[in-house]
Design a protein around this motif. Structure first.
Motif, mmCIF file in Angstrom:
data_model
loop_
_atom_site.group_PDB
_atom_site.id
_atom_site.type_symbol
_atom_site.label_atom_id
_atom_site.label_comp_id
_atom_site.label_asym_id
_atom_site.label_seq_id
_atom_site.Cartn_x
_atom_site.Cartn_y
_atom_site.Cartn_z
ATOM 1 N N THR A 1 12.049 -29.049 35.298
ATOM 2 C CA THR A 1 11.223 -29.264 36.180
ATOM 3 C C THR A 1 11.501 -28.644 37.469
ATOM 4 O OG1 THR A 1 11.175 -31.375 35.251
ATOM 5 C CG2 THR A 1 9.979 -31.432 37.211
ATOM 6 N N PRO A 2 10.125 -28.083 38.269
ATOM 7 C CA PRO A 2 10.392 -27.474 39.402
ATOM 8 C C PRO A 2 10.611 -28.547 40.512
ATOM 9 C CG PRO A 2 8.044 -27.871 38.922
ATOM 10 C CD PRO A 2 8.855 -28.234 37.752
ATOM 11 N N LYS A 3 10.970 -28.155 41.946
ATOM 12 C CA LYS A 3 11.396 -29.002 42.792
ATOM 13 C C LYS A 3 10.145 -29.666 43.380
ATOM 14 C CE LYS A 3 13.600 -25.754 45.120
ATOM 15 N NZ LYS A 3 14.442 -24.954 46.332
ATOM 16 N N ILE A 4 10.407 -30.756 44.143
ATOM 17 C CA ILE A 4 9.324 -31.272 44.812
ATOM 18 C C ILE A 4 8.471 -30.225 45.948
ATOM 19 C CG2 ILE A 4 8.630 -33.051 46.632
ATOM 20 C CD1 ILE A 4 10.797 -34.742 45.569
ATOM 21 N N TRP B 1 7.027 -27.631 44.660
ATOM 22 C CA TRP B 1 6.693 -26.595 43.947
ATOM 23 C C TRP B 1 5.698 -26.536 42.669
ATOM 24 C CZ3 TRP B 1 9.976 -21.809 44.291
ATOM 25 C CH2 TRP B 1 10.770 -21.588 45.234
ATOM 26 N N HIS C 1 5.982 -30.749 40.060
ATOM 27 C CA HIS C 1 7.199 -31.440 40.106
ATOM 28 C C HIS C 1 7.516 -32.420 39.291
ATOM 29 C CE1 HIS C 1 5.500 -33.561 43.583
ATOM 30 N NE2 HIS C 1 6.487 -34.582 43.317
ATOM 31 N N TRP D 1 7.570 -21.020 40.792
ATOM 32 C CA TRP D 1 8.807 -20.615 39.863
ATOM 33 C C TRP D 1 8.137 -20.116 38.662
ATOM 34 C CZ3 TRP D 1 12.366 -24.951 37.473
ATOM 35 C CH2 TRP D 1 13.404 -24.253 36.767
#
Length: 202
Positions: free
Chosen positions: A37-40, A42, A67, A108
């Motif tokens: 999972t991408p960061k908050i 993103w 995210h 990402w």
């Protein structure tokens, strides 16, 4: 009688060898693979290109998630005769175009073709004019983003994009899905969100 015994021993060796081969393979370490999972704040673009058949018929696919691992957008398209590397680059290029169109700026990028990732990240030189054209376009888009990371993942962690690329082979015109993926992709997206791990044989 001796000939018969010799045949029996040969048969035993033939039977034992595949067994030993299977045992050796079972002891090889497997690699656990899962989608990350991408960061908050993103968004994450997973992309894939497919090329199959004697004529090299190509297709592309990709999926963009947030995210929370929620499906934001998916795309697929048949791109005609091509090579696998150009199909991969086309999938990334189309995904980046959609990223820009939707105003996502912290992104990402992730694909399962190590060669392509090396071309983008390590700025590897390519000789083919068509490859240069795609790489050049991608290199113009990436600086438009606030933040961008590019990573490689094994195919087992890129299943949603792979499935969309396979769907692309069946399409007569480009297709985009908003918030609601095809059923076969939705199942994979749910499994990714749950953190499903798939073991990859070395």
């Amino acid at each position: 009688m001796m000939l018969a015994l010799g045949n029996i021993f040969r048969c035993q060796r033939l039977i034992q060898n595949p067994v030993r081969f299977l045992v050796r393979n079972c002891h090889k370490e497997s690699i656990p693979v899962s989608w990350g999972t991408p960061k908050i704040g993103w968004t994450k673009l997973n992309f894939d290109g497919s090329c199959k058949g004697r004529k090299g018929n190509g297709s592309i696919g990709g999926v963009i998630r947030n995210h929370k691992a929620e499906f934001l957008l998916g795309y697929a398209e048949s791109i005609g005769r091509t090579t696998s590397t150009i199909a991969e680059l086309s999938a990334l290029r189309r995904g980046l175009e959609l990223v820009l169109e939707n105003g996502w700026t912290d992104v990402w990028l992730e694909g399962d073709d190590k060669t392509l990732i090396d071309i983008i990240v390590c700025r590897r030189q390519v000789k083919c004019a068509e490859l240069q054209r795609h790489v050049g376009h991608i290199n113009l888009i990436i600086p438009e983003l606030n933040n961008c990371i590019v990573t490689h993942i094994y195919r087992e962690g890129n299943r949603a994009a792979d499935k969309l690329a396979q769907i692309g082979h069946q399409l007569e015109k480009p297709r985009i899905w908003w918030h609601d993926p095809p059923n076969e992709v939705g199942r994979i997206v749910d499994e990714d969100a749950e953190g499903k791990i798939i073991l990859r044989r070395r």
